[in-house]
Scaffold this motif. Structure first.
Motif, mmCIF file in Angstrom:
data_model
loop_
_atom_site.group_PDB
_atom_site.id
_atom_site.type_symbol
_atom_site.label_atom_id
_atom_site.label_comp_id
_atom_site.label_asym_id
_atom_site.label_seq_id
_atom_site.Cartn_x
_atom_site.Cartn_y
_atom_site.Cartn_z
ATOM 1 N N MET A 1 29.763 38.440 42.490
ATOM 2 C CA MET A 1 30.886 38.448 41.533
ATOM 3 C C MET A 1 30.365 38.649 40.122
ATOM 4 N N ALA A 2 29.267 37.981 39.791
ATOM 5 C CA ALA A 2 28.688 38.135 38.452
ATOM 6 C C ALA A 2 28.255 39.573 38.214
ATOM 7 N N VAL A 3 27.604 40.175 39.211
ATOM 8 C CA VAL A 3 27.162 41.559 39.067
ATOM 9 C C VAL A 3 28.356 42.482 38.888
ATOM 10 N N LEU A 96 32.909 31.836 32.079
ATOM 11 C CA LEU A 96 33.967 30.877 32.380
ATOM 12 C C LEU A 96 34.587 31.160 33.747
ATOM 13 N N THR A 97 34.797 32.431 34.061
ATOM 14 C CA THR A 97 35.359 32.791 35.365
ATOM 15 C C THR A 97 34.436 32.340 36.490
ATOM 16 N N LEU A 98 33.138 32.495 36.324
ATOM 17 C CA LEU A 98 32.191 32.023 37.330
ATOM 18 C C LEU A 98 32.247 30.506 37.476
ATOM 19 N N SER A 127 38.003 38.315 45.111
ATOM 20 C CA SER A 127 39.356 38.679 44.688
ATOM 21 C C SER A 127 39.308 39.805 43.657
ATOM 22 N N PRO A 128 39.841 40.990 43.961
ATOM 23 C CA PRO A 128 39.815 42.078 42.974
ATOM 24 C C PRO A 128 40.540 41.718 41.683
ATOM 25 N N ASP A 129 41.647 40.990 41.783
ATOM 26 C CA ASP A 129 42.381 40.607 40.574
ATOM 27 C C ASP A 129 41.546 39.700 39.683
ATOM 28 N N VAL A 130 40.877 38.714 40.290
ATOM 29 C CA VAL A 130 40.086 37.782 39.490
ATOM 30 C C VAL A 130 38.886 38.488 38.873
ATOM 31 N N SER A 400 37.035 44.505 49.049
ATOM 32 C CA SER A 400 36.727 44.301 47.633
ATOM 33 C C SER A 400 35.518 45.128 47.211
ATOM 34 N N LEU A 401 34.478 45.115 48.009
ATOM 35 C CA LEU A 401 33.283 45.881 47.669
ATOM 36 C C LEU A 401 33.562 47.375 47.624
ATOM 37 N N ALA A 402 34.466 47.831 48.479
ATOM 38 C CA ALA A 402 34.756 49.267 48.543
ATOM 39 C C ALA A 402 35.437 49.778 47.289
#
Length: 521
Positions: A1-3, A96-98, A127-130, A400-402
């Motif tokens: 997610m961070a990346v 903050l999101t992390l 989550s793509p939105d997040v 999500s990865l796609a």
């Protein structure tokens, strides 16, 4: 997610709202003035301001344009590097999101153990939105995350109220000091405070007198929690301007009836209450919307649920539903259902009454809370349930990865994926002005000699990115030849004369699933 968030933040041009927040944060730092963006409280912009100094931005002393002009001036007219400035402004929100992901994991772990915590964390992290909105210098994710944090701390207070309820009050105040739409969460959180105090005292079933004493204590704790939240809001304004110099902007809207009464009674700074009036005024505006291929004027009460059906991975939708059912059906989880599902329902119902059908970001709390709810499927004691949960989480991860790195225009496979999202939704669901830099690269690589006509919806400055284009809406249509480049949000709401230009054009390319390039003979 961070990346995903860091690389996305480094490549996206400013979205529509970001320059306003970054400009306001810079004014906070340099002038300690509250005059810009009063419709939102200061805390989110103060968080953005923690990253801004790394870009060493220059701002003309005494600048007096409006807040939109401020953002454009800061990014494109003072010699600042907008790529560098936007990255550093976005970085605190990414961090903050992390951190909110750890809250999601901890909340689910408290309810369901380590496996449940990992399921919730996986759904949050993919989550793509997040990912999309957590990587922007905007206020939606931090506001939702602070509400979630306050509810989680309130749940923990069922065992140690003296430790966790003050922290819950601070988290609730942080939400209120970030976005005003979180006011809806206040009565819900305070009700949960009372419930946690009753549970901590083991009141249920102990008689009327004991229940009355516990209710009085719970009410006292709720009052204390509310006072702490109010103190945080006041502190966020005082940090910016200790003297609270405030002049209401010209044309301040007025409220009547219940709205006016509530606004006047709130024990919050005048600046906050005036910001509420500005928000009430914006709710009165009739705007065009776009849903499932149809343009309309006004708002649709079912817009947000319909948009979530498009914007949420299919495996995630299945786990949300299964988790909510399990949380209500399994007896030991029913107390937790009140803490997870009730805030979600109340906040979503309030968001559905709004008039701004612009995107799921207005209900970004849904994937946060329902990630916790989805973890309840791990409490189903069936081997097939574990297998299905693992498969659905894997499906979410693949979906999500796609879509990387195009998270803003994500849609699930049932709606055709990111390339088709613009056929169903518009604005921040698809095209929020984020791909101007990518458009410049595409034009330079593939169309270096073509005449370019541009209809762009966003806050970027095309000329800064090397896009030298003309406006096709200012000349007769028979003079428009070559490449017609149009933001997909403008296509969704197209009326004459843009509609007639599109009718005579052929799509030849797209950029970031948010901008379409047409060729016009």
């Amino acid at each position: 997610m961070a990346v995903a968030m860091l690389t996305t933040a480094a490549r996206q041009s400013p979205t529509i709202d970001e320059p306003v927040y970054v400009g306001t944060a810079t004014v906070y730092l340099k002038e300690h003035s509250l005059r810009y963006n009063p419709e939102h409280p200061p805390l989110g912009k103060l968080i953005i301001a923690t990253g801004v100094p790394a870009a060493d931005p220059h701002l003309k002393a005494g600048f007096r344009g409006d807040q939109s002009r401020l953002g454009r001036h800061l990014l494109f007219e003072t010699g600042n590097d907008p790529w560098k400035l936007m990255f550093w402004a976005r970085l605190p929100m990414i961090v903050l999101t992390l951190l909110f992901g750890l809250v999601v994991c901890a909340f689910a772990r408290d309810l369901l153990g380590p496996v449940g915590g990992l399921v919730a964390l996986a759904l949050y992290a993919f989550s793509p939105d997040v990912i999309a909105h957590g990587s922007l210098a905007t206020l939606d994710v931090p506001a939702a995350g602070f509400v979630l944090t306050s509810v989680w701390l309130t749940w923990r207070a069922r065992r140690r109220p003296a430790l966790y309820l003050p922290l819950a009050g601070v988290a609730l105040g942080a939400a209120l000091a970030t976005k005003m739409n979180t006011l809806t969460a206040v009565p819900v959180v305070l009700l949960l405070v009372v419930s946690s105090v009753l549970a901590a005292r083991g009141t249920f079933g102990r008689g009327t007198r004991s229940t009355a004493r516990s209710l009085a204590l719970g009410a006292a704790w709720a009052a204390g929690t509310a006072l702490l939240a109010i103190a945080v809001v006041w502190a966020s304004y005082l940090v910016v301007d200790p003297r609270l110099h405030w002049t209401p902007p010209a044309g301040m809207p007025t409220a009547h009836g219940l709205k006016a009464t509530v606004t006047d009674l709130l024990p919050l700074p005048r600046e906050y209450r005036d910001g509420m009036l500005i928000q009430f005024g914006k709710e009165e505006i009739v705007r065009p919307g776009f849903l499932y291929g149809r343009m309309y004027h006004g708002s649709l009460w079912y817009y947000l649920p319909a948009a979530f059906l498009v914007k949420t991975p299919l495996g995630m939708l299945a786990l949300w539903l299964a988790g909510a059912v399990a949380m209500c059906a399994i007896r030991r989880l029913r107390p937790a259902a009140v803490y997870v599902l009730l805030p979600t329902a109340v906040l979503l119902a309030a968001a559905m009454t709004g008039t701004r059908d612009y995107g799921t970001r207005y209900a970004i709390f849904v994937p946060l809370f329902l990630a916790v709810a989805a973890a309840a499927v791990t409490a189903v004691r069936r081997s097939w349930a574990n297998v299905m949960t693992a498969l659905l989480v894997a499906y979410v991860a693949v979906s999500s990865l796609a879509t990387y790195p195009y998270y803003l225009p994500y849609s699930n496979e049932a709606f055709g994926g990111p390339a088709k999202t613009h056929e169903w939704l518009h604005d921040s669901n698809v095209d929020w002005g984020q791909d101007l830099g990518r458009l410049a690269d595409r034009l330079r690589e593939r169309y270096p000699d073509d005449k370019v006509w541009l209809v762009y919806k966003g806050s970027g400055e095309p000329s800064y990115y090397g896009i030298h284009a003309s406006d096709p809406l200012t000349v007769p249509s028979d003079e428009v030849h070559g490449l017609l480049v149009v933001s997909d949000s403008e296509v969704a709401l197209a009326e004459a004369p843009l509609l007639s230009l599109l009718d005579g054009s052929r799509p030849v390319d797209e950029v970031g699933h948010s901008i379409t390039i047409y060729r016009r003979p």
